[in-house]
Design an enzyme around this catalytic site. Structure first.
Site, PDB file in Angstrom:
ATOM      1  N   LYS B  78     102.645  42.997 -68.417  1.00  0.00           N
ATOM      2  CA  LYS B  78     101.496  42.097 -68.369  1.00  0.00           C
ATOM      3  C   LYS B  78     100.802  42.163 -69.728  1.00  0.00           C
ATOM      4  CE  LYS B  78      97.380  41.235 -65.447  1.00  0.00           C
ATOM      5  NZ  LYS B  78      96.577  41.753 -64.317  1.00  0.00           N
ATOM      6  N   SER B 153      95.850  38.424 -60.535  1.00  0.00           N
ATOM      7  CA  SER B 153      95.901  37.951 -61.907  1.00  0.00           C
ATOM      8  C   SER B 153      97.241  38.216 -62.600  1.00  0.00           C
ATOM      9  CB  SER B 153      94.801  38.623 -62.723  1.00  0.00           C
ATOM     10  OG  SER B 153      95.025  40.019 -62.817  1.00  0.00           O
ATOM     11  N   SER B 177      95.339  42.290 -57.782  1.00  0.00           N
ATOM     12  CA  SER B 177      96.108  41.564 -58.800  1.00  0.00           C
ATOM     13  C   SER B 177      97.567  41.968 -58.945  1.00  0.00           C
ATOM     14  CB  SER B 177      95.424  41.693 -60.159  1.00  0.00           C
ATOM     15  OG  SER B 177      94.278  40.895 -60.196  1.00  0.00           O
TER      16      SER B 177
END
Lengths: 95, 484
Positions: B78, B153, B177
């Site tokens: 990420k 997210s 997330s």
């Protein structure tokens, strides 16, 4: 309404955010919705409840005070939008 | 079967048997990225040259017989974890040109374990969102239905695994997330206990809630990744020095006689009927595994979202104060210093980030601290206590991961509260600091994945691997792949 447009403007100033008139209007409505929802918490009596700051009760985290290599000036300044010599450069602060 | 479709453990076996190489695996994944990335947009940056070079090095080590737990495995990160010398944007314009001078601890650990970094995955800006639509770099699409969101997210990390654009990936979880996008993309995602994995080099959102964890194709791979990620870090004062077990030993162990807690508060309102049916079937499967389901109560569940939407924005408003156009990232031209700050932040941040900075700033401003942050922290203590009481009656808790399957792109962007509600079943875990795992438990009639979530007490990730692995083996959820 918990928050007026003027208060939204003041909060934006505290947060160092310039906001457009459209954003001010939108944020006023949306923040009020969110604050109204958050009001739910007042249904609960929390008298005497110790506030929780971290999930795991770790208190002081000590380590030996050993000197290790740091990143150094050059690498630290490499990402700066504006730098000169050993310093970050910013617009004039004092008249 | 193509190499890119494989799991970590399958590829590791092949490498050990000399049937494939790190370079072959990396090329296979890069070809897959070439084929589907345009449709899915999992990545902010694909690290093609870097990955091929790392694969060449890995093959030299493998030839010498030096095979590590992730040797030759393409892993996506990420874009919130710092990578030395490689841009790390956090999905934001304000960091679009930021090149970290150091690696996050998890990056060092993964590299030391032999992982090949294949790309930096897309995400909601500063991890604020549940759909990956707030990314400055444009939305990621759900590989199962390109009209829908992948969750957020960590939507890019989840979509990359589901679309076989990597073998495993890293995400971060502040209110769901990792688990929410894992559920919506039909893969496995774990949020470890707060303090289990070092946050050093993780760009901070809400420091008392943030935790790094893995996305994988199955539970065994999750255990392999956790073996690499978990552990105390002297550079991170909230990481906890608790022994790390070999998580792989929990794979395939039975759960005979375990008590699985079903919180009645998670089955009341707003659950999609197909999700509800899938979760009810999962409870039956647990009973077939020899576990007993027991009804439990988490009485403060209805307050979790309100607590979260004070604590997370408050901490974020403080953490994001550092983006001022001085030390790194984007700077807008301005007359004086104050004007420069205000214009930089106005143009550097997107709408959702600004909204949360505003809520947080308001909640922490003079005269409101007691009414908001203190009150929320008190209710948070009650939520944590709920879980402590519940775990006296059961070994693990089973819940739906999300109330609905993946929703349509654009469906909730204009209604922040509706968007926040998609995290309703995952937020309590972060508030209590306990670990959670989401894994696939079926599909809707229209072919969208559904996830089941297991929760356990602090540092009980081993129990989660054990229960998830037992469920995975018994349920035999159909091994479908997105039709990209």
């Amino acid at each position: 309404m918990k928050l007026t447009a003027q208060e939204v403007e003041y909060v934006a100033h505290l947060a160092r955010l310039e906001i457009t008139p459209q954003e001010k209007e939108k944020f006023t409505a949306q923040l009020n919705d969110i604050l109204l929802y958050i009001d739910k918490l007042n249904e609960l009596d929390t008298k005497g409840v110790e506030p929780m700051s971290h999930a795991i009760g770790v208190t002081n985290a000590f380590r030996e005070d050993n000197v290790v290599e740091s990143i150094g000036t050059e690498k630290t300044l490499a990402n700066a939008p504006d730098a000169r010599g050993e310093f970050f450069r910013v617009p004039k602060v004092i008249e | 079967m193509e190499l890119y479709q494989s799991t970590i453990h399958e590829l590791q076996d092949k490498i050990k048997e000399g049937k494939t190489t790190a370079t072959e695996i990396t090329c296979s994944v890069l070809q897959r990225i070439d084929a589907v990335e345009e449709k899915v947009h999992s990545y902010i940056r694909v690290l093609k040259e870097e990955a091929l070079a790392a694969a060449t090095d890995a093959d030299k080590e493998i030839k010498k017989g030096n095979i590590k737990p992730l040797s030759g495995i393409p892993v996506a990160l990420k874009d919130i974890v710092c990578t030395k010398g490689l841009p790390t944007t956090c999905g934001s314009h304000i960091l679009h040109n930021f090149v970290p001078p150091y690696d996050a601890t998890v990056v060092e650990k993964l590299r030391a374990a032999g992982a090949i970094f294949i790309g930096k995955a897309n995400m909601d800006e500063f991890a604020m969102g549940s759909s990956t639509e707030t990314s400055y770099f444009g939305p990621t699409r759900n590989p199962w239905d390109l009209e829908r969101i992948p969750g957020g997210s960590s939507g890019g990390s989840a979509a990359a695994v589901a679309a076989d654009e990597c073998i495993a990936s890293i995400g971060s979880d502040t209110g769901g997330s990792i688990r929410q996008p894992a559920a919506l993309c039909g893969i496995v995602g774990m949020k470890p206990t707060y303090g289990r994995v070092s946050r050093f080099g993780l760009i901070a959102f809400a420091s008392s809630l943030d935790q790094i964890g893995p996305f994988t194709k199955d539970v065994e791979d999750c255990a392999i990744m956790m073996n690499v990620l978990a552990g105390y870090d002297p550079k991170e004062s909230t990481s906890v020095n608790v022994e790390v077990p070999d998580y792989r030993q929990f794979v395939g162990k039975d759960i005979q006689g375990w008590k699985v807690g079903i919180p009645k508060e998670y089955f009341v309102e707003g659950i999609d009927p197909e999700v509800k049916a899938a979760i009810e079937a999962a409870i039956k499967t647990m009973e077939k595994c020899g576990a007993q389901s027991v009804e439990i109560s988490l009485p403060h569940t209805q307050y979790c979202l309100a607590v979260y939407y004070i604590i997370a924005p408050a901490e974020a408003s403080s953490n994001l104060a550092r983006y001022d156009g001085v030390k790194y990232g984007f700077r807008a031209a301005g007359g004086d210093l104050l004007d420069m700050y205000r214009k930089t932040r106005m143009r550097g941040f997107g709408a959702e980030v600004k909204r949360r900075i505003m809520i947080g700033t308001y909640a922490l401003s003079a005269g409101y601290y007691d009414a908001y942050y203190k009150k929320a922290s008190q209710v948070r203590a009650l939520i944590k206590r709920d879980f402590e009481d519940a775990f006296k009656k059961c070994d693990v808790i089973l819940t739906p991961t999300t109330p609905t399957p993946a929703f349509k792109i654009g469906e909730k962007t204009d209604n922040p509260l509706q968007m926040y509600l998609s995290d309703i079943f995952t937020i309590s875990t972060n508030l209590a600091g306990i670990p959670g795992i989401s894994l696939p438990c079926g599909f809707t009639k229209s072919g969208l994945p559904i996830g089941v979530q297991f929760l356990a007490g602090h540092f009980q990730e081993g129990k989660l691997i054990q229960v998830a692995s037992a469920y995975e083996r018994k349920a035999q959820v159909e091994k479908r792949r997105p039709g990209l």
